[in-house]
Design an enzyme around this catalytic site. Structure first.
Site, PDB file in Angstrom:
ATOM      1  N   THR A  31      44.351  41.422  43.079  1.00 33.82           N
ATOM      2  CA  THR A  31      44.195  40.561  41.995  1.00 33.82           C
ATOM      3  C   THR A  31      44.061  41.319  40.703  1.00 33.82           C
ATOM      4  OG1 THR A  31      42.792  39.096  43.466  1.00 33.82           O
ATOM      5  CG2 THR A  31      42.531  39.001  41.259  1.00 33.82           C
ATOM      6  N   LYS A  59      33.524  49.397  41.027  1.00 31.50           N
ATOM      7  CA  LYS A  59      32.184  49.690  40.677  1.00 31.50           C
ATOM      8  C   LYS A  59      31.455  50.594  41.989  1.00 31.50           C
ATOM      9  CE  LYS A  59      32.478  45.467  42.166  1.00 31.50           C
ATOM     10  NZ  LYS A  59      33.161  44.334  41.514  1.00 31.50           N
ATOM     11  N   VAL A 116      31.798  47.077  35.020  1.00 33.28           N
ATOM     12  CA  VAL A 116      30.649  46.061  34.932  1.00 33.28           C
ATOM     13  C   VAL A 116      31.114  45.339  33.888  1.00 33.28           C
ATOM     14  CG1 VAL A 116      28.426  46.163  34.026  1.00 33.28           C
ATOM     15  CG2 VAL A 116      29.408  48.066  35.239  1.00 33.28           C
ATOM     16  N   GLY A 157      33.333  42.587  34.119  1.00 37.59           N
ATOM     17  CA  GLY A 157      34.877  42.187  34.047  1.00 37.59           C
ATOM     18  C   GLY A 157      35.331  42.613  32.559  1.00 37.59           C
ATOM     19  N   ILE A 174      34.235  42.222  29.438  1.00 36.74           N
ATOM     20  CA  ILE A 174      33.256  42.537  28.365  1.00 36.74           C
ATOM     21  C   ILE A 174      33.191  43.857  28.060  1.00 36.74           C
ATOM     22  CG2 ILE A 174      31.030  42.027  27.623  1.00 36.74           C
ATOM     23  CD1 ILE A 174      30.493  40.312  29.914  1.00 36.74           C
ATOM     24  N   GLY A 219      39.286  33.795  42.988  1.00 34.78           N
ATOM     25  CA  GLY A 219      39.539  35.065  42.910  1.00 34.78           C
ATOM     26  C   GLY A 219      38.278  35.758  42.358  1.00 34.78           C
ATOM     27  N   GLU A 242      33.639  38.995  45.724  1.00 35.79           N
ATOM     28  CA  GLU A 242      34.204  40.061  46.555  1.00 35.79           C
ATOM     29  C   GLU A 242      34.907  39.875  47.960  1.00 35.79           C
ATOM     30  OE1 GLU A 242      33.632  43.435  45.206  1.00 35.79           O
ATOM     31  OE2 GLU A 242      33.497  41.839  43.682  1.00 35.79           O
ATOM     32  N   LYS A 283      25.972  47.332  39.500  1.00 36.88           N
ATOM     33  CA  LYS A 283      26.424  47.172  38.137  1.00 36.88           C
ATOM     34  C   LYS A 283      25.459  47.485  37.271  1.00 36.88           C
ATOM     35  CE  LYS A 283      29.908  43.920  38.697  1.00 36.88           C
ATOM     36  NZ  LYS A 283      30.182  42.324  38.749  1.00 36.88           N
ATOM     37  N   GLY A 314      37.395  37.701  37.649  1.00 34.55           N
ATOM     38  CA  GLY A 314      38.894  37.125  37.632  1.00 34.55           C
ATOM     39  C   GLY A 314      39.856  38.243  37.063  1.00 34.55           C
TER      40      GLY A 314
END
Ligand code: HSE
Length: 403
Positions: A11, A100, A127, A129, A131, A182, A185, A200, A297
């Protein structure tokens, strides 16, 4: 031209190739040079996919190619990612990762190795995604003494809780939906039991406080006990239930925990719904600031990996310092962590209030409980003391901490 290798074409890995391809022009302009994916490592074949032309099955093909300057890992899991990270750095290649597990366990060591080799080890996507929260802490908040970090750190569980709350959808169905999208985990236990959020908050705490926080030392509870009945109480109290990772300076220690919390409507975390994550950081000068965005995602996570690739591409000849020592940070023992608690007890026999007052000296009673239930709040008590007193009541239905 700067050549990079991508490890893993799942992914996130396929997302990295897509982001670099689609935004090629703007990235080249910003870096001043083209970034080209020269290798993709995966055990599988992808017949018909453009990637077939650059697909390799042996990591040594990448390691032995001196033209590859940056390795971007998106395989997940500790091994072989850890070995590949060490070999890449030892051979003078920069390494970035969305992994992670790898960062939480070996971050301090890989940062130190990278510094010694004058390359970079970066992990923005590990951590939150997409951001840019780690870069925010590492570079924009260098002037701050960070006092607290609290975040919604798992997109899957936030998506699940939002849909359970808004639509009353069953736990298993909404988990399947998150997996299909998606977000989840490979082993969804990592999401619903809070292990992913725990790694995280360990990474965030290590960066914010500059020392190693072992995720094994963080008390962690997941969302499996949260029901639509809890959500109903939350609504009555103008709150909602969120899985939070939280880490706060108390005296000379840090109190860290992962658990579902009742979050007040006045908190900025209250409105963080669906797959979105948010990290609230309190600095001693700045006060509160919140980082918000897509926490899981394909493309959001890949975007964060590419942010690292670009940062590295602009700093090929120098190590960007990251302070995360191997020394362990002093964490408050679980029993001494202080919280507020919301408690639901069964009142089938009408004696719940007597039992509660037999155990606790002082509680706040919650008005209009559900049928045959009694509900109350206990303020500012250590986990150890609270659990001792709660053990005296035999009809407890659920406990949720309050933020
Ligand atoms: N399973 C993780 C989540 C993926 O849902 O947040 C991103 O780390």
């Amino acid at each position: 031209m700067i050549k990079i290798a991508v490890l893993g074409y799942g992914t996130v890995g396929s997302g990295v190739v897509e982001v670099l391809d689609k935004n090629c022009e703007i990235i080249s302009k910003r870096v001043g040079e083209e970034i080209k994916v020269s290798h993709v490592l995966d055990l599988r074949d992808f017949p018909g996919d453009k990637v077939s032309e650059i697909l390799v099955h042996d990591f040594e093909d990448i390691l032995n190619d001196n033209e590859v300057r940056i390795v971007a890992e998106a395989m997940g899991g500790i091994e072989p990612a850890y070995t590949f990270a060490k070999k890449s750095i030892e051979s003078g290649k920069h390494f970035c990762t969305s992994n992670k597990e790898l960062v939480a366990k070996h971050g301090a060591e890989l940062i130190e190795m990278a510094k010694a080799k004058n390359v970079n080890f970066m992990f923005e996507a590990s951590v939150g995604g997409g951001i840019p929260v780690l870069r925010g802490i590492i570079s924009s908040l260098r002037q701050e003494n960070i006092e607290e970090i609290t975040g919604i750190l798992n997109g899957t569980t936030n998506y699940m809780m939002t849909r359970m709350d808004n639509e009353g959808i069953d736990f298993d169905d909404v988990l399947k939906d998150a997996q299909n999208k998606g977000y989840a985990e490979r082993n969804p236990e990592a999401d619903v039991e809070g292990y992913d959020a725990c790694r995280k908050i360990a990474i965030l705490s290590s960066l914010a406080f500059g020392k190693q926080v072992n995720y094994e030392d963080i008390h962690t509870e997941g969302i499996t006990k949260i029901s639509t009945l809890d959500m109903a109480y939350a609504k009555k109290m103008n709150r909602t239930v969120k899985l939070l990772g939280t880490s706060k300076k108390v005296g000379d220690k840090v109190s860290a925990m992962v658990a579902p919390f009742l979050v007040d409507a006045a908190s900025p975390l209250y409105a963080v719904n669906d797959v979105f994550n948010a990290v609230l950081v309190k600095g001693n000068m700045l006060g509160d600031t919140m980082f918000y965005g897509a926490g899981a995602g394909k493309l959001p996570t890949a975007s964060a990996v590419v942010a690292d690739v670009i940062d590295i591409a602009c700093n090929l000849d120098r190590n960007i310092p990251i302070i995360w020592d191997k020394d362990k940070l002093g964490l408050t023992e679980y029993e001494n962590i202080v919280n507020d608690y919301f408690v639901r007890v069964s009142d089938e026999d009408g004696k719940a209030a007597d039992k509660v007052y037999g155990a606790f000296d002082e509680v706040e009673v919650v008005d209009e409980p559900l049928d045959k239930e009694y509900a109350f709040i206990v303020r500012q008590m250590s986990e150890g003391d609270f659990n001792k007193l709660l053990a005296k009541i035999d009809n407890v239905l659920n406990v949720i901490r309050i933020k």
